[in-house]
Structure formats: C-alpha cells, structure tokens
Enzyme design. Structure first.
Site, PDB file in Angstrom:
ATOM      1  N   HIS A  32       0.901  -1.150   0.000  1.00 18.70           N
ATOM      2  CA  HIS A  32       0.000   0.000   0.000  1.00 18.70           C
ATOM      3  C   HIS A  32       0.943   1.204   0.000  1.00 18.70           C
ATOM      4  O   HIS A  32       1.402   1.646   1.066  1.00 18.70           O
ATOM      5  CB  HIS A  32      -0.895   0.024   1.234  1.00 18.70           C
ATOM      6  CG  HIS A  32      -1.566  -1.288   1.531  1.00 18.70           C
ATOM      7  ND1 HIS A  32      -2.638  -1.736   0.776  1.00 18.70           N
ATOM      8  CD2 HIS A  32      -1.337  -2.242   2.453  1.00 18.70           C
ATOM      9  CE1 HIS A  32      -3.028  -2.918   1.257  1.00 18.70           C
ATOM     10  NE2 HIS A  32      -2.259  -3.250   2.260  1.00 18.70           N
TER      11      HIS A  32
ATOM     12  N   GLN B 226       1.084   4.336   2.379  1.00 18.03           N
ATOM     13  CA  GLN B 226       1.413   4.194   3.804  1.00 18.03           C
ATOM     14  C   GLN B 226       2.881   4.507   4.082  1.00 18.03           C
ATOM     15  O   GLN B 226       3.268   4.724   5.230  1.00 18.03           O
ATOM     16  CB  GLN B 226       1.022   2.798   4.311  1.00 18.03           C
ATOM     17  CG  GLN B 226      -0.500   2.614   4.344  1.00 18.03           C
ATOM     18  CD  GLN B 226      -0.957   1.207   4.724  1.00 18.03           C
ATOM     19  OE1 GLN B 226      -0.184   0.406   5.223  1.00 18.03           O
ATOM     20  NE2 GLN B 226      -2.241   0.916   4.477  1.00 18.03           N
TER      21      GLN B 226
ATOM     22  N   TYR C 222      -6.634   0.715  -2.668  1.00 15.48           N
ATOM     23  CA  TYR C 222      -8.036   0.882  -2.241  1.00 15.48           C
ATOM     24  C   TYR C 222      -8.447   2.322  -1.958  1.00 15.48           C
ATOM     25  O   TYR C 222      -9.579   2.581  -1.560  1.00 15.48           O
ATOM     26  CB  TYR C 222      -8.347  -0.007  -1.032  1.00 15.48           C
ATOM     27  CG  TYR C 222      -7.504   0.251   0.203  1.00 15.48           C
ATOM     28  CD1 TYR C 222      -7.854   1.225   1.130  1.00 15.48           C
ATOM     29  CD2 TYR C 222      -6.366  -0.514   0.458  1.00 15.48           C
ATOM     30  CE1 TYR C 222      -7.100   1.435   2.272  1.00 15.48           C
ATOM     31  CE2 TYR C 222      -5.601  -0.313   1.599  1.00 15.48           C
ATOM     32  CZ  TYR C 222      -5.982   0.665   2.496  1.00 15.48           C
ATOM     33  OH  TYR C 222      -5.223   0.871   3.621  1.00 15.48           O
TER      34      TYR C 222
ATOM     35  N   ARG D  17     -13.629  -9.546   5.686  1.00 17.47           N
ATOM     36  CA  ARG D  17     -14.353  -8.522   6.449  1.00 17.47           C
ATOM     37  C   ARG D  17     -15.043  -7.518   5.533  1.00 17.47           C
ATOM     38  O   ARG D  17     -16.003  -6.885   5.917  1.00 17.47           O
ATOM     39  CB  ARG D  17     -13.385  -7.749   7.353  1.00 17.47           C
ATOM     40  CG  ARG D  17     -12.759  -8.564   8.446  1.00 17.47           C
ATOM     41  CD  ARG D  17     -11.793  -7.721   9.269  1.00 17.47           C
ATOM     42  NE  ARG D  17     -10.419  -7.839   8.814  1.00 17.47           N
ATOM     43  CZ  ARG D  17      -9.676  -6.834   8.361  1.00 17.47           C
ATOM     44  NH1 ARG D  17     -10.181  -5.609   8.270  1.00 17.47           N
ATOM     45  NH2 ARG D  17      -8.444  -7.034   7.981  1.00 17.47           N
TER      46      ARG D  17
ATOM     47  N   HIS E 162      -0.788 -12.608   4.043  1.00 22.39           N
ATOM     48  CA  HIS E 162      -0.566 -12.906   5.475  1.00 22.39           C
ATOM     49  C   HIS E 162      -0.830 -14.387   5.771  1.00 22.39           C
ATOM     50  O   HIS E 162       0.092 -15.125   6.042  1.00 22.39           O
ATOM     51  CB  HIS E 162      -1.375 -11.993   6.410  1.00 22.39           C
ATOM     52  CG  HIS E 162      -1.182 -10.542   6.151  1.00 22.39           C
ATOM     53  ND1 HIS E 162       0.064  -9.947   6.181  1.00 22.39           N
ATOM     54  CD2 HIS E 162      -2.055  -9.549   5.806  1.00 22.39           C
ATOM     55  CE1 HIS E 162      -0.060  -8.663   5.894  1.00 22.39           C
ATOM     56  NE2 HIS E 162      -1.328  -8.390   5.656  1.00 22.39           N
TER      57      HIS E 162
ATOM     58  N   ASP F 165       4.064  -4.345   2.092  1.00 20.25           N
ATOM     59  CA  ASP F 165       2.788  -4.017   2.731  1.00 20.25           C
ATOM     60  C   ASP F 165       2.692  -2.562   3.199  1.00 20.25           C
ATOM     61  O   ASP F 165       2.469  -1.672   2.398  1.00 20.25           O
ATOM     62  CB  ASP F 165       2.553  -5.028   3.874  1.00 20.25           C
ATOM     63  CG  ASP F 165       1.136  -4.973   4.428  1.00 20.25           C
ATOM     64  OD1 ASP F 165       0.371  -4.087   4.053  1.00 20.25           O
ATOM     65  OD2 ASP F 165       0.797  -5.851   5.252  1.00 20.25           O
TER      66      ASP F 165
END
Ligand code: NGQ
Ligand code: ZN
Length: 445
Positions: free
Chosen positions: A59, A62, A122, A211, A268, A319
């Site tokens: 990502h 980040q 996203y 989720r 993961h 990540d």
C-alpha cells in the site's frame, strides 16, 4: 525501448549460477544469454547479477506515515489502533500527495532490489467519499508513479464494501474505499486503460478481505480478473469474528467457498491450523508474507515449516512500507522462524542447501506467480566491494546479501534493459525526494 549488453563475473540464471555471463536485452526482453564468455569492449561489466525480486503486496501511500504510529496510545495498542492512525492519515491525502508518496516508495523499492510491485490499491474516492471526476484518478496516479520510477506494476484495484463479516455497513473512516460491483467493474476497465502505456503492467482483482466483502461479492469479483489477491487471517480477532459469522476459520472458509488455486495470493495467512496450512499449500496459491509489517503490526508468525513440508509457495511484500528493503523481508522471514522454533536454517529444506538461496528462489518464483508475470528481464547487480559481500560467490552471495549486509549491497537495477538505479541510487531520486518533501510538509503540516 533500449537494447543493452551486460556482462557479469557471476550471474544467477534460471538453472543456477554461471560465470562470465553476457546478457543482451532488446525490446524489454532478454534476447540472449552466453556463459563462460570473455568480456568484450561493448559490454557494460559488473561483478554479480541476480534477478529482481517481486514485491507482491504494497500500500504505497502508507510510506508517508512510516514511523508515525510508534508512540504508545491511551490503551491497548494493536493492529486496530494502528488502523485508526492510518485512517486519519488517509483523510489528508490528495491525488498529488498520493502520487508523490507512491513515487518515493517505488524508488526505494527499486533501490533495495524489488523490480515489480503488487499495488493493493483501495484509496479510490475523494476525502468526502465522492468519486473523483475520473473515478480511476488514484489508479492513474499509481500508474504515473510506476512510469516515472520504472518499477514493474501489477495493479490490484481493491473491492471494499463492508466493515465486518456478513456485510456490515462500512464505517465513515472507510468512505474513500467503497465500491459496488458495477462501479468496481468500471474501475477495473479504467485501470486497464491507465496502465496500458507502461507496457508490461498487469491488472488483477483484490477483494480486500473477508471482512470487507460478502460471499456473493467475493464470488463475482474473483471472476473479473487475475491474479486475485485477498488479505486473510492476519489477526486473531479476524479469526474469531469469522468463526462467529460462519463457524469456520478464515482460510478454511476461503478454501471451502472460493476457487482458490494458482491464480490466488492469500496475503498474510498468519493464523492457520495444520490442516488449513496443508490445504493452502496444496491449493497452489501463493502465501503473501510481509514479515516487516507483520512484525510491526504484531500480527504473529506464519507456520512456515508445515507449509514448506507440503510444498507451499510464498512470496514477500512490503505491505505498510514502514521500512522498504527486499533483503530484510527475507532476513526477517527466516529470523521469525528461528526465534519461534529455536532452530536455524528453517527455509533450507536439505543438508547443503543455502538458506538465502532457498528464500530468494522461492520468493522469486512465488512473487512472479502472484503478480501474474513469467520470467522478466529485470536484473539487479550486487556490489562485491561491499564488506559483507566481498569474496563471496554463488549462493553464499545471497546469504551474505540477506543476512550480513546492512545496506548498500545493491549496486545497479535494470528494468527491461533500462538502468533505473546506479550505485544504489534511483536515477530520479532528487526530483522524487523534492516532491515527496513538499507533499509531506503539506500532509503533516
Ligand atoms: C490495509 N493493512 O488494507 O492497509 C490493511 C489495514 C484492514 C493490513 N491489513 C486495513 N496490514 O485490514 O482493515
Ligand atoms: Zn495489506
């Protein structure tokens, strides 16, 4: 596209290490490989060559908050409190800052020896939660950052619709992520268009996690593109919530309800029973391991011995990009296992096998599979004047790079024959850094 003629004293080729190797690259592909051939005047000569490593999960944005979530909060710091910090950071990102941060992250990836990134993307909507005038604006920005830096891009546009198992409504802090199936299909189409100029980009599909999607949405999204990447079983709470919802653990649920095969990458997959571990290995899917982030977020340790015993495939990803370093991902992957099992050389299957060699080859093959590409012309040269590397050859060189070199071991990086890193520095580092500085001053200011 350039043609280039490189010569190496030693090179790691698909069948193993070779000496006195000439590699010609034309039209972005390897045109020829000669071994045991003397250097000639047209060669650009270097000491040692390895293939570029794929970074299968990032990502990029980040990177801009790296190190900003390391102060203790009022109660129970965890993955979930880190996520609150990350959501607050997201609120402040406009497309220019997003692109500037992505370019910095991609340049750092290249400098560390990663040559392709799986960008699990996203952040689709504007800060109010409305679509941008171009709904693929942020995907266009990622493509621009990839183009500027030269990194190979597998863009994984994320489908995100819910805040918990069983279709819970999204939270306000998730408003920039949200799609329905129709708008997602349009995003995929626009993303394919956005990456076309890059030449060798791939667009896959990424249902964010169990989720964030319903069973029906997952089934549909998985038909739209490949590779298919999903976060799974990273945190114990996620395992417990999945059992409460379905009676099954997340990896078990996924293997029972989705056509998980070699097109899939399960990111993961930290918390698995031995049965889940064996079944995932046998599915042919890649486990997307992100050791630095998993350590940083307190996720847990992947059950590597069981997974390897059943022939499981894996690759590594940076990540959260809290620290970007290809060698360190592999180092920490092995060290987590050593600490947990009080053993050494866990990833080396047989007597006489180099651990660095085993880690590197597996992460290369798994990473390419997960990012939907075959063999590439992406090359990295290592600096044999580095104190950790000098005098080393063959797999001992990989062991030295992974376990013994702090930094500075990567010398040059070529992507499709274009040299993007020289003496460990990205060719556009100064411009990218300047823009990054300005962007961060605004975002953090
Ligand atoms: C992400 N990161 O999508 O950036 C997630 C946090 C979530 C990790 N899982 C958000 N490491 O999982 O809900
Ligand atoms: Zn992730």
């Amino acid at each position: 596209m350039r043609s280039v003629q490189l010569w190496f004293e030693q090179a790691l080729l698909p069948h193993g290490w070779a000496r006195d190797v000439r590699i010609k690259i034309a039209k972005g592909r390897i045109a020829s490989v000669e071994t045991n051939t003397p250097r000639d005047t047209r060669d650009e000569a270097h000491a040692a060559c390895i293939p570029g490593l794929p970074n299968l999960h990032s990502h990029a944005f980040q990177r801009g908050m790296a190190g900003l979530a390391e102060t203790r909060g009022p109660t129970g710091d965890s993955f979930w409190t880190w996520r609150e910090t990350m959501y607050r950071f997201v609120e402040r990102l406009d497309p220019d800052a997003f692109e500037a941060i992505a370019a910095m992250a991609f340049a750092e990836m290249l400098e560390s020896g990663f040559t392709r990134v799986g960008e699990f993307h996203y952040l689709h909507r504007d800060p109010s939660g409305a679509p941008y005038a171009d709904p693929a604006e942020m995907a266009v920005r990622i493509a621009a950052a990839a183009d500027e830096t030269g990194i190979g891009l597998t863009l994984l546009p994320v489908f995100y619709a819910h805040s918990g198992f069983g279709g819970e409504a999204p939270k306000p802090a998730q408003r920039r992520f949200i799609h329905d199936l129709d708008s997602y299909a349009a995003l995929l189409e626009a993303s394919r268009h956005a990456v076309k100029p890059l030449g060798d980009a791939v667009v896959g599909a990424a249902p964010h996690s169990l989720r964030a999607v319903t069973a029906q949405e997952l089934a549909h999204v998985a038909t739209l593109a490949a590779p298919i990447h999903i976060h799974v079983a990273e945190q114990i709470k996620e395992v417990d919530d999945c059992i409460a919802w379905s009676g099954k653990r997340p990896v078990q649920w996924l293997l029972d309800n989705a056509p998980v095969d070699a097109r899939w990458c399960l990111v993961h997959a930290t918390h698995m029973t031995p049965e889940e571990t064996a079944a995932l290995a046998k599915s042919g899917a890649v486990a997307g391991l992100c050791p630095i982030t998993e350590a940083n977020l307190g996720d847990g340790i992947f059950p590597a011995p069981d997974f390897l015993e059943h022939g499981g495939r894996f690759g590594v990803g940076s990540d959260s990009n809290v620290l970007i370093d290809a060698a360190e991902e592999l180092r920490l992957l092995e060290y987590g296992q050593r600490l947990q099992h009080r053993a050494r050389n866990v990833f080396a299957a047989r007597e006489g096998t180099s651990t660095g060699g085993a880690l590197f080859r597996a992460a290369l093959a798994g990473g390419l599979q997960a990012l939907g590409v075959g063999e590439t012309a992406d090359l990295v040269s290592l600096d044999l004047d580095h104190p950790a590397l000098t005098g080393r050859k063959d797999d001992a060189l990989l062991d030295a790079w992974i376990f013994a070199a702090r930094a500075g071991a990567v010398d040059c990086v070529w992507r499709q024959g274009r040299k993007v890193v020289r003496h460990g520095r990205h060719r556009a580092r100064d411009e990218i850094m300047e823009r990054y500085k300005l962007a961060l001053a605004k975002v953090l200011g």
